[in-house]
Design an enzyme around this catalytic site. Structure first.
Site, PDB file in Angstrom:
ATOM      1  N   TYR A 144      -2.386   0.476  -7.633  1.00  0.00           N
ATOM      2  CA  TYR A 144      -2.602  -0.326  -6.784  1.00  0.00           C
ATOM      3  C   TYR A 144      -3.711  -1.401  -7.342  1.00  0.00           C
ATOM      4  CZ  TYR A 144      -6.936   3.055  -5.588  1.00  0.00           C
ATOM      5  OH  TYR A 144      -7.708   3.768  -5.885  1.00  0.00           O
ATOM      6  N   CYS A 145      -3.599  -2.929  -6.945  1.00  0.00           N
ATOM      7  CA  CYS A 145      -4.318  -3.849  -7.225  1.00  0.00           C
ATOM      8  C   CYS A 145      -4.188  -3.885  -8.674  1.00  0.00           C
ATOM      9  CB  CYS A 145      -5.601  -3.911  -6.959  1.00  0.00           C
ATOM     10  SG  CYS A 145      -6.610  -5.373  -6.825  1.00  0.00           S
TER      11      CYS A 145
END
Length: 277
Positions: A144-145
């Site tokens: 994620y990110c």
């Protein structure tokens, strides 16, 4: 390493005191530090901060076609969704995640974006000498990110870095997944996107999250590390880098700036979450 070597550092530890407050306050604090340090009203600052059960959304996340469904899922899992005032995508904060902000001024000499990132990579290696030579910085696809300065060991991400620039001040921010389950945090975000997208095509390509590519430092190293261990190590690191370290929260003149920045952050968050585009 040159950026880290300063005559004076300020150390502001909010690893315990911020836990009961909204993470929006931390983003306002870093904006305040950017302004004050950037204008050389305050010394370069290291701030440590921890928040409980929060998912920090990025600008693109608030454009998800079914954002409210995704946020409702987060709430059912005990997490509060907020929108930060900088780029990037969703990240998880909880009491096993330590956030560090290194705040510099480029008032006298410009600091390019890669140099800011490299300073944080150097700092993390300083506080994790046991695995310093194993830490790599490159994008971990499926995390994620994701970004060019994801930090990983053996291909598994434990940290992500971002930057915020205001009034010639630069806040280089990192989240370090120290304790707990990296895959469980990733699964939370994976499900958020699943419910926020519901298969609908979008102009922006959201990450296809694979929980197995993320891990905490405890999972990766087998060391009995805690968030507080790394807070202590961070303080010791800047002691070694500086002639003097000032342990201090915001001064009175900075508090006035903070009030202004907090108002902006709160208003922006409310606007983003109430009127998704």
């Amino acid at each position: 390493m040159k950026l880290l070597q300063r005559p004076l550092w300020r150390f502001w530890d909010e690893s315990l005191s911020a836990q009961s407050r909204s993470a929006l306050e931390s983003f306002a604090a870093d904006d305040t530090l950017c302004h004050a340090v950037g204008q050389q009203l305050s010394p370069p600052t290291l701030r440590t901060w921890v928040h409980r059960q929060t998912v920090v959304l990025g600008i693109q996340d608030h454009r998800l076609p079914y954002l409210e469904d995704g946020m409702e899922y987060l709430r059912t899992q005990g997490f509060t969704p907020i929108v930060r005032n900088s780029g990037g995508l969703a990240v998880v904060l909880d009491d096993g995640v330590l956030n560090l902000s290194l705040v510099f001024s480029e008032n006298e000499e410009s600091i390019d974006i890669p140099a800011g990132y490299e300073a944080m990579v150097d700092f993390v290696r300083l506080i994790l000498p046991e695995v310093a030579d194993q830490i790599e910085a490159y994008e971990i696809v499926g995390s994620y990110c994701p970004g060019d300065y994801d930090l990983s060991i053996d291909g598994k991400k434990f940290a992500g870095i971002s930057q915020r620039r205001i009034r010639q001040g630069i806040a280089v921010q990192i989240y370090l997944c120290v304790e707990g389950s990296g895959p469980a945090r990733a699964e939370l975000v994976r499900e958020f996107y699943e419910r926020g997208l519901q298969g609908e095509p979008t102009k922006f390509t959201y990450p296809a999250i694979r929980p197995e590519v993320m891990a905490s430092l405890v999972e990766l190293t087998g060391l009995p590390l805690t968030v507080q261990d790394l807070v202590v190590r961070s303080y010791q690191a800047i002691q070694a880098l500086a002639d003097d370290v000032r342990i201090q929260s915001l001064a009175q003149d900075e508090m006035e700036l903070y009030t202004s920045y907090l108002t902006r952050v709160l208003e922006r968050n409310q606007k983003m979450l109430s009127k998704p585009q």
